[in-house]
Design a protein around this motif. Sequence first.
Motif, mmCIF file in Angstrom:
data_model
loop_
_atom_site.group_PDB
_atom_site.id
_atom_site.type_symbol
_atom_site.label_atom_id
_atom_site.label_comp_id
_atom_site.label_asym_id
_atom_site.label_seq_id
_atom_site.Cartn_x
_atom_site.Cartn_y
_atom_site.Cartn_z
ATOM 1 N N MET A 1 -22.478 10.628 12.026
ATOM 2 C CA MET A 1 -22.648 10.017 10.734
ATOM 3 C C MET A 1 -21.904 8.683 10.714
ATOM 4 S SD MET A 1 -21.763 11.527 6.976
ATOM 5 C CE MET A 1 -23.278 12.437 6.843
ATOM 6 N N ILE A 2 -22.418 7.778 9.926
ATOM 7 C CA ILE A 2 -21.803 6.455 9.797
ATOM 8 C C ILE A 2 -21.000 6.404 8.498
ATOM 9 C CG2 ILE A 2 -22.251 3.982 9.552
ATOM 10 C CD1 ILE A 2 -24.685 4.393 11.336
ATOM 11 N N TYR A 3 -19.795 5.842 8.593
ATOM 12 C CA TYR A 3 -18.895 5.734 7.450
ATOM 13 C C TYR A 3 -18.561 4.283 7.173
ATOM 14 C CZ TYR A 3 -18.199 10.740 7.833
ATOM 15 O OH TYR A 3 -18.399 12.092 7.867
ATOM 16 N N LYS A 4 -18.437 3.964 5.894
ATOM 17 C CA LYS A 4 -17.989 2.648 5.450
ATOM 18 C C LYS A 4 -16.537 2.800 5.030
ATOM 19 C CE LYS A 4 -19.051 -0.895 2.002
ATOM 20 N NZ LYS A 4 -19.968 -1.247 0.904
ATOM 21 N N VAL A 5 -15.667 2.000 5.635
ATOM 22 C CA VAL A 5 -14.237 2.083 5.359
ATOM 23 C C VAL A 5 -13.794 0.792 4.678
ATOM 24 C CG1 VAL A 5 -11.953 2.373 6.364
ATOM 25 C CG2 VAL A 5 -13.918 3.503 7.429
ATOM 26 N N LEU A 6 -13.202 0.921 3.505
ATOM 27 C CA LEU A 6 -12.635 -0.220 2.793
ATOM 28 C C LEU A 6 -11.133 -0.183 3.024
ATOM 29 C CD1 LEU A 6 -14.631 0.148 -0.522
ATOM 30 C CD2 LEU A 6 -15.095 -1.408 1.353
ATOM 31 N N TYR A 7 -10.578 -1.301 3.458
ATOM 32 C CA TYR A 7 -9.162 -1.306 3.831
ATOM 33 C C TYR A 7 -8.527 -2.673 3.618
ATOM 34 C CZ TYR A 7 -10.517 -3.813 8.059
ATOM 35 O OH TYR A 7 -11.009 -4.765 8.927
ATOM 36 N N GLN A 8 -7.195 -2.664 3.591
ATOM 37 C CA GLN A 8 -6.389 -3.881 3.610
ATOM 38 C C GLN A 8 -5.867 -4.008 5.038
ATOM 39 O OE1 GLN A 8 -5.656 -5.905 0.773
ATOM 40 N NE2 GLN A 8 -7.248 -4.674 -0.186
ATOM 41 N N SER A 9 -5.738 -5.203 5.538
ATOM 42 C CA SER A 9 -5.358 -5.394 6.938
ATOM 43 C C SER A 9 -3.872 -5.167 7.213
ATOM 44 C CB SER A 9 -5.775 -6.781 7.417
ATOM 45 O OG SER A 9 -5.217 -7.770 6.604
ATOM 46 N N SER A 10 -3.071 -4.946 6.177
ATOM 47 C CA SER A 10 -1.643 -4.714 6.387
ATOM 48 C C SER A 10 -1.136 -3.602 5.468
ATOM 49 C CB SER A 10 -0.847 -5.989 6.124
ATOM 50 O OG SER A 10 0.536 -5.730 6.215
ATOM 51 N N LYS A 11 -0.362 -2.692 6.022
ATOM 52 C CA LYS A 11 0.238 -1.626 5.218
ATOM 53 C C LYS A 11 1.464 -2.119 4.461
ATOM 54 C CE LYS A 11 -1.155 2.202 8.136
ATOM 55 N NZ LYS A 11 -0.710 3.333 8.956
ATOM 56 N N ASP A 12 2.007 -3.261 4.877
ATOM 57 C CA ASP A 12 3.255 -3.771 4.312
ATOM 58 C C ASP A 12 3.076 -4.599 3.045
ATOM 59 O OD1 ASP A 12 4.568 -2.597 6.456
ATOM 60 O OD2 ASP A 12 4.394 -4.394 7.681
ATOM 61 N N GLU A 13 1.842 -4.995 2.735
ATOM 62 C CA GLU A 13 1.603 -5.844 1.575
ATOM 63 C C GLU A 13 0.949 -5.047 0.449
ATOM 64 O OE1 GLU A 13 -0.605 -9.306 2.732
ATOM 65 O OE2 GLU A 13 0.737 -9.723 4.396
ATOM 66 N N ILE A 14 1.100 -5.542 -0.749
ATOM 67 C CA ILE A 14 0.470 -4.923 -1.908
ATOM 68 C C ILE A 14 -1.039 -5.148 -1.817
ATOM 69 C CG2 ILE A 14 0.269 -5.014 -4.426
ATOM 70 C CD1 ILE A 14 3.186 -5.957 -4.471
ATOM 71 N N PRO A 15 -1.848 -4.104 -2.031
ATOM 72 C CA PRO A 15 -3.304 -4.269 -1.971
ATOM 73 C C PRO A 15 -3.812 -5.232 -3.048
ATOM 74 C CG PRO A 15 -2.715 -1.957 -1.918
ATOM 75 C CD PRO A 15 -1.468 -2.710 -2.231
ATOM 76 N N VAL A 16 -4.674 -6.138 -2.633
ATOM 77 C CA VAL A 16 -5.300 -7.099 -3.533
ATOM 78 C C VAL A 16 -6.809 -6.979 -3.331
ATOM 79 C CG1 VAL A 16 -5.543 -9.536 -4.115
ATOM 80 C CG2 VAL A 16 -3.338 -8.650 -3.352
ATOM 81 N N ARG A 17 -7.545 -6.756 -4.394
ATOM 82 C CA ARG A 17 -8.981 -6.512 -4.306
ATOM 83 C C ARG A 17 -9.714 -7.601 -3.516
ATOM 84 N NH1 ARG A 17 -12.045 -5.248 -9.655
ATOM 85 N NH2 ARG A 17 -11.281 -3.190 -9.147
ATOM 86 N N GLU A 18 -9.345 -8.839 -3.711
ATOM 87 C CA GLU A 18 -10.035 -9.949 -3.046
ATOM 88 C C GLU A 18 -9.788 -9.970 -1.534
ATOM 89 O OE1 GLU A 18 -9.765 -10.625 -7.234
ATOM 90 O OE2 GLU A 18 -8.135 -10.352 -5.825
ATOM 91 N N GLN A 19 -8.802 -9.242 -1.060
ATOM 92 C CA GLN A 19 -8.511 -9.214 0.372
ATOM 93 C C GLN A 19 -8.994 -7.930 1.048
ATOM 94 O OE1 GLN A 19 -4.305 -9.899 0.637
ATOM 95 N NE2 GLN A 19 -4.497 -12.035 0.013
ATOM 96 N N THR A 20 -9.749 -7.123 0.318
ATOM 97 C CA THR A 20 -10.281 -5.886 0.880
ATOM 98 C C THR A 20 -11.337 -6.219 1.922
ATOM 99 O OG1 THR A 20 -9.872 -4.672 -1.156
ATOM 100 C CG2 THR A 20 -11.494 -3.735 0.349
ATOM 101 N N GLU A 21 -11.233 -5.561 3.068
ATOM 102 C CA GLU A 21 -12.174 -5.765 4.161
ATOM 103 C C GLU A 21 -12.984 -4.494 4.373
ATOM 104 O OE1 GLU A 21 -10.511 -7.698 7.625
ATOM 105 O OE2 GLU A 21 -8.815 -8.350 6.414
ATOM 106 N N THR A 22 -14.117 -4.626 5.074
ATOM 107 C CA THR A 22 -15.017 -3.505 5.303
ATOM 108 C C THR A 22 -15.207 -3.285 6.789
ATOM 109 O OG1 THR A 22 -16.196 -4.075 3.280
ATOM 110 C CG2 THR A 22 -17.303 -2.592 4.788
ATOM 111 N N LEU A 23 -15.286 -2.023 7.153
ATOM 112 C CA LEU A 23 -15.470 -1.629 8.542
ATOM 113 C C LEU A 23 -16.494 -0.497 8.552
ATOM 114 C CD1 LEU A 23 -14.241 -1.477 11.541
ATOM 115 C CD2 LEU A 23 -12.791 0.289 10.595
#
Length: 69
Positions: A1-23
């Motif tokens: 099965m194929i999954y879409k993963v939404l993530y931030q590229s760093s665990k150390d920073e506060i999540p910001v919606r505009e910096q969300t990436e897709t994999l």
Amino acid sequence: MIYKVLYQSSKDEIPVREQTETLYLEAADIRDVRKKLADKPYNVEFIQPLTGKFLGYEKKSAAFKLEKL
């Protein structure tokens, strides 16, 4: 099965919606997705299974690229 993963590229920073990436990743289940991403510095926000029309829609996107991990 194929999954879409939404993530931030760093665990150390506060999540910001505009910096969300897709994999896009092929895996057996969500647990397998998390295992494959365990060694990455990603802050995973959401994992969505893609099937049927949802998968077809995502495949039409220019950003769709299935990762090999």
